[in-house]
Design a protein around this motif. Structure first.
Motif, short mmCIF file in Angstrom:
data_model
loop_
_atom_site.label_atom_id
_atom_site.label_comp_id
_atom_site.label_asym_id
_atom_site.label_seq_id
_atom_site.Cartn_x
_atom_site.Cartn_y
_atom_site.Cartn_z
N LEU A 1 43.53 33.48 41.89
CA LEU A 1 43.31 32.41 42.88
C LEU A 1 44.59 32.14 43.67
CD1 LEU A 1 41.47 30.25 44.09
CD2 LEU A 1 42.16 28.72 42.22
N LYS A 2 45.69 32.10 42.97
CA LYS A 2 46.99 31.87 43.61
C LYS A 2 47.28 32.98 44.63
CE LYS A 2 51.90 31.45 42.35
NZ LYS A 2 52.86 31.49 41.21
N TRP A 3 46.94 34.21 44.25
CA TRP A 3 47.19 35.36 45.12
C TRP A 3 46.32 35.32 46.38
CZ3 TRP A 3 50.72 39.03 45.72
CH2 TRP A 3 50.40 40.13 46.52
N VAL A 4 45.02 35.05 46.21
CA VAL A 4 44.12 35.06 47.38
C VAL A 4 44.41 33.88 48.31
CG1 VAL A 4 42.30 36.33 46.18
CG2 VAL A 4 42.27 33.84 46.14
N GLN A 5 44.83 32.75 47.74
CA GLN A 5 45.20 31.61 48.57
C GLN A 5 46.44 31.91 49.39
OE1 GLN A 5 45.45 28.48 45.63
NE2 GLN A 5 43.35 27.79 46.01
N LYS A 6 47.36 32.63 48.78
CA LYS A 6 48.59 33.03 49.47
C LYS A 6 48.25 33.93 50.66
CE LYS A 6 53.01 35.37 48.64
NZ LYS A 6 53.84 36.10 47.64
N LYS A 7 47.20 34.74 50.49
CA LYS A 7 46.77 35.65 51.56
C LYS A 7 45.86 34.96 52.58
CE LYS A 7 48.83 39.38 50.15
NZ LYS A 7 49.87 40.06 50.97
N ASP B 1 35.52 41.46 36.60
CA ASP B 1 34.78 40.21 36.39
C ASP B 1 35.58 39.00 36.85
OD1 ASP B 1 32.71 41.66 35.36
OD2 ASP B 1 33.14 41.19 33.26
N ASP B 2 36.88 39.00 36.55
CA ASP B 2 37.74 37.88 36.95
C ASP B 2 37.87 37.82 38.47
OD1 ASP B 2 38.29 36.92 34.38
OD2 ASP B 2 39.95 38.32 34.11
N ILE B 3 38.00 38.98 39.09
CA ILE B 3 38.13 39.02 40.55
C ILE B 3 36.88 38.46 41.22
CG2 ILE B 3 38.38 40.53 42.57
CD1 ILE B 3 39.89 42.50 40.75
N LEU B 4 35.73 38.94 40.79
CA LEU B 4 34.47 38.52 41.40
C LEU B 4 34.22 37.02 41.18
CD1 LEU B 4 32.20 41.57 40.50
CD2 LEU B 4 33.14 40.97 42.75
N HIS B 5 34.59 36.53 40.00
CA HIS B 5 34.40 35.11 39.71
C HIS B 5 35.22 34.26 40.68
CE1 HIS B 5 33.52 31.55 37.29
NE2 HIS B 5 34.80 31.21 37.44
N VAL B 6 36.46 34.65 40.89
CA VAL B 6 37.34 33.90 41.80
C VAL B 6 36.84 34.00 43.24
CG1 VAL B 6 39.66 33.75 42.78
CG2 VAL B 6 39.37 34.09 40.32
N LEU B 7 36.52 35.20 43.67
CA LEU B 7 36.09 35.40 45.06
C LEU B 7 34.76 34.71 45.36
CD1 LEU B 7 37.03 39.14 45.74
CD2 LEU B 7 38.37 37.08 46.21
N ASP B 8 33.88 34.64 44.36
CA ASP B 8 32.55 34.07 44.59
C ASP B 8 32.48 32.56 44.39
OD1 ASP B 8 31.52 36.54 45.21
OD2 ASP B 8 30.78 36.95 43.19
N TYR B 9 33.29 32.04 43.45
CA TYR B 9 33.10 30.64 43.08
C TYR B 9 34.31 29.73 43.27
CZ TYR B 9 29.06 32.71 40.76
OH TYR B 9 27.90 33.41 40.50
N LEU B 10 35.50 30.30 43.36
CA LEU B 10 36.69 29.45 43.37
C LEU B 10 37.43 29.45 44.70
CD1 LEU B 10 38.14 30.23 39.81
CD2 LEU B 10 36.61 28.38 40.51
N THR B 11 36.94 30.17 45.70
CA THR B 11 37.65 30.19 46.99
C THR B 11 36.76 29.64 48.09
OG1 THR B 11 36.93 32.47 47.38
CG2 THR B 11 39.08 32.14 46.34
#
Length: 201
Positions: free
Chosen positions: A158-164, A191-201
């Motif tokens: 999440l920290k990484w995708v927010q930075k981007k 699984d962790d990537i998809l969870h963050v991209l789908d639900y936490l961003t």
């Protein structure tokens, strides 16, 4: 033991090669003091003295010096000592010595590495890094289990995708796939990537 060659490594050091394939390095003055010459026998008593009084002490001192400069794994230290042409059993003795003094500890190295990198790298990337440094798999697994709490990988993603500047509500399928592949290359689990991209961003 027959000396088959005296190989000059530099102006100060000479590598002594023996007929059984073993070799060791002495300073030029030591070669002269021990009267070591090509094509002549090296008496067993003299060879034993060189090993115990010169090479073993020097290998231990070298190992200590290398660890004073920076923390190393056993595999890294062993490779460094072998570069100095120390016989295998003397390398083993030097390794055992620094271990007994607790200057060398692969478990501690792995723990410190995990603590220093877990905020920047995925568990898988850290695992591969430590494996490449010669740390046993069991110690890596233990360090990762103790160093990570549930959900920390997702927090890092999440920290990484927010930075981007990524946002799932604004990203199209192509952008999502691009971000997914980027995170996958960094070693994060699918699984962790998809969870963050789908639900936490």
């Amino acid at each position: 033991m027959l000396v088959i060659e005296l190989e000059e490594l530099d102006k100060k050091r000479i590598r002594v090669l023996l007929e059984d394939g073993e070799s060791f390095v002495l300073y030029r003055g030591e070669v002269k003091n021990y009267s070591i010459r090509e094509g002549e026998d090296l008496p067993p008593a003299q060879y034993g003295e060189i090993r115990s009084e010169v090479l073993t002490k020097r290998a231990k001192k070298r190992a200590m010096h290398l660890l004073e400069k920076m923390d190393r794994t056993e595999a890294q230290l062993r490779a460094k000592l072998k570069q100095g042409f120390y016989p295998e059993d003397i390398v083993d003795e030097a390794i055992a010595y620094v271990k007994s003094c607790r200057y060398l500890d692969d478990a501690r190295y792995a723990e410190n590495y995990v603590q220093g990198q877990k905020g920047r790298k995925s568990q898988r990337r850290i695992y591969m890094d430590l494996l490449g440094k010669g740390i046993p798999k069991s110690l890596i697994t233990q360090a990762l289990e103790e160093g990570y709490q549930a959900g920390q990988e997702q927090e890092l993603i999440l920290k990484w995708v927010q930075k981007k500047g990524y946002s799932s509500s604004k990203a199209d399928l192509k952008e999502k796939q691009k971000m997914y592949q980027s995170l996958l290359r960094k070693g994060f689990h699918s699984d962790d990537i998809l969870h963050v991209l789908d639900y936490l961003t």
